[in-house]
Design an enzyme around this catalytic site. Sequence first.
Site, short mmCIF file in Angstrom:
data_model
loop_
_atom_site.label_atom_id
_atom_site.label_comp_id
_atom_site.label_asym_id
_atom_site.label_seq_id
_atom_site.Cartn_x
_atom_site.Cartn_y
_atom_site.Cartn_z
N LYS A 471 -1.91 -1.61 6.59
CA LYS A 471 -1.64 -1.68 5.16
C LYS A 471 -1.19 -3.11 4.85
O LYS A 471 -0.15 -3.55 5.31
CB LYS A 471 -0.55 -0.67 4.77
CG LYS A 471 -0.21 -0.68 3.27
CD LYS A 471 0.87 0.35 2.97
CE LYS A 471 1.26 0.32 1.50
NZ LYS A 471 2.34 1.29 1.19
N TRP A 472 -1.99 -3.80 4.03
CA TRP A 472 -1.77 -5.22 3.71
C TRP A 472 -1.17 -5.30 2.31
O TRP A 472 -1.83 -5.04 1.32
CB TRP A 472 -3.10 -5.95 3.78
CG TRP A 472 -3.10 -7.42 3.49
CD1 TRP A 472 -2.43 -8.09 2.51
CD2 TRP A 472 -3.87 -8.41 4.19
NE1 TRP A 472 -2.72 -9.43 2.54
CE2 TRP A 472 -3.60 -9.65 3.56
CE3 TRP A 472 -4.75 -8.37 5.25
CZ2 TRP A 472 -4.20 -10.84 3.99
CZ3 TRP A 472 -5.35 -9.55 5.67
CH2 TRP A 472 -5.06 -10.78 5.05
N ASP A 473 0.10 -5.68 2.23
CA ASP A 473 0.82 -5.66 0.96
C ASP A 473 0.97 -7.07 0.38
O ASP A 473 0.77 -8.08 1.07
CB ASP A 473 2.21 -5.03 1.15
CG ASP A 473 2.67 -4.23 -0.06
OD1 ASP A 473 2.19 -4.51 -1.18
OD2 ASP A 473 3.53 -3.35 0.10
N ASP A 543 2.33 2.24 -6.98
CA ASP A 543 3.57 2.72 -6.38
C ASP A 543 4.08 3.97 -7.08
O ASP A 543 4.97 4.64 -6.56
CB ASP A 543 4.64 1.63 -6.44
CG ASP A 543 4.52 0.63 -5.30
OD1 ASP A 543 3.76 0.89 -4.36
OD2 ASP A 543 5.19 -0.43 -5.36
#
Length: 723
Positions: A471-473, A543
């Site tokens: 997961k690349w935030d 989110d």
Amino acid sequence: MIKYDNQRKSFILTGKDFTYALYVNRAGFLQNLYYGAKIADNDVGYLIGHIGNTVSPDPDSINMDMLFDGMPSECGFYGRGDYREPTVLYTRSDGSAMSRFRYLSYRIYCGVPEIKDMPHSRRGGQTLEITLKDDFSPVELVLNYTVWDNLNTLVRNIRIKNTGSETLKINRAFSFCTKLPERNYRIMRLHGNWAKEREVEVTHLGHGITRLQTLRGVSSHQLHPFMGILAENCDEETGECYGVQLVYSGNYALTAEISNNGFLRLQGGINDFNFNWHLVSGEYFETPQAVICYSDEGIGGLSRSFSDFLREQIIAPDKVYARRPIVVNNWEATYFDFDNQKLFNIIGEAAALGIDTFVLDDGWFGKRDGDNSGLGDWYANQNKLKGGLKAVIDRCKHNGLKFGLWFEPEMISEDSDLFRAHPDWAVCKTGTKPARGRNQLVLDMTRSEIVDYIFNAVSKILLENDISYVKWDFNRTLTEFYSQKLPADRQGEFAHRFILGTYKLAERLTTAFPGVFFEGCAGGGGRFDAGVLYYFPQIWTSDDTDGYERTKIQWGTSICYPVSAMSCHVSVCPNHQTQRVTPFNTRGVIASLGATGYEIDLSKISEQEKEQVVKQIADYKKIDELVLKGDLYRLSNPFDDNYFCVMIVGKDKMSAYVAGERFRGDPADRNRILKLNGLAEDKTYIIEELGITASGKALCCAGILFPRLPDYGAWTWHIKAVK
């Protein structure tokens, strides 16, 4: 298919259901003739004679240069009588910015243009390459147009070539320019905020310039890199409309300009605010691709065409139709407060419930017990995780789970080993106090040594551990827009160079680790765009995981993107973002409309909820092929109605899935009819949950009663063709 008529100097571009026509007019300028529903190729003579010539400037007139204001140019210029906004703008060494682009040559070839260092369409199709030359400068513009016989999208971009001996300063480099027919239009935009992304807004489009843009360095939560142009009679499934979205993740601008003559000029690309680019002799500058779409089947037809294009041309071929991992993520379950045992408890329950991947989110690395430290130090925190990542991965393997890991590669904390060693790597201006977001700074992705560091640091973790999911935030947007290494007169290149650095890193990592499934994220949906989808086949949609708010977020996102690109999770109640309580079943129904998963401490939910998880996962596996490949039909709009309802129909029309939610248990809201869509009229279908058998035509034309449910109640119907 692309055809050129040498006698008329005209080009006819034909896609699945549309025609795009242009020609070189009497004065030698490339002019738009038509963009709309498919017409016959031999109609080009009519288009030129009765439409094109009426708005072409007279080359014999001494006043020709003052007649360009009404010409539907394929590339707007500046300072020679066209008073609309230009498509490309640059300044020469003498300070002059005047331009006038005239047709020079063309080339037609099979395939797509290769665009260096940026995401782009991948394969097939046919491309028209038209070269224009500036009458006043040694500059050539190469306009690319790509079409596919099976798609309703036209892809465009521009290459600016400096053919002279002096350096030019590019001040604007849009990707396309087109003219739409004169009529009474409305504009659709997708606006929002953190946890409230992509809300649909439709307003009248009046005279002057309407500009959608971001100056945040990324495509943003606030305003999406998409513009819809709707005819007056256009609705969800009927009427004409146009849409454009950019295959780009940085600062963008899209403009719709209705001038005094009533024509609508639509164009856009890289945002020209505080943008400049030094183009030295012999070099070229490439703009991002713009995807333009026409639909005469309303907004729904536009959406399905965009989805087909993204699945066929943008999302990686080896990932686009691959079954999505069903994950549980520990973020809302633990936030930063976790240890081995807390994670092991979640992992043990996940395995028993049928989940296949555990994702360890923020807080596993460096000195990271809150959001004010550790970013950039990509090594496991052995004090928090006894035995490091290996202990967690081994526990996953023991329970039959795969393991995923969270990174935020483009960020740095001031309290980190990386910042102490390289304080100049952060985006800031020496001598000023930097702006902080989520207590963090941003790494200067314009610098190759920083991209190399991140690649090596992340690669080390991926090489040394059995990791199947990343997961690349990206949790804050850009400020300062300044690099310590760029010269003063090239700071205007920062924003574009930053996103090129991110693309380079994503390309390197996804190429080096083809077996890893990458998911994009940016504080939720802050970088949800076609550029990111080129590297990551799905993106964390928002989110906000509330079972009501997500109906609107996912509805708006589906305007541009296939549901398979949306990551959608079930979370705990009261919801962490809204404090709303919705039924567990409802949260599962809404999360089934995308890549599903859980954002919850599975060790703390009730036995009844665990049983629902097992059922939700089993039900999802029955429809995951529809989620990956099907056509979406939006049936009831949550922005306008008491119901949310959508329907996914298989391409072969043999199966369908309906999912909906009723927001309020209004006693007066009864006996309402829901008309289905997308089914074959001549097939007979059975709705399994209701035991109803009827023709596709009856279900779509006569409809079926909405179910009567309590507040936030949800339902699903599985529909099968009777063989």
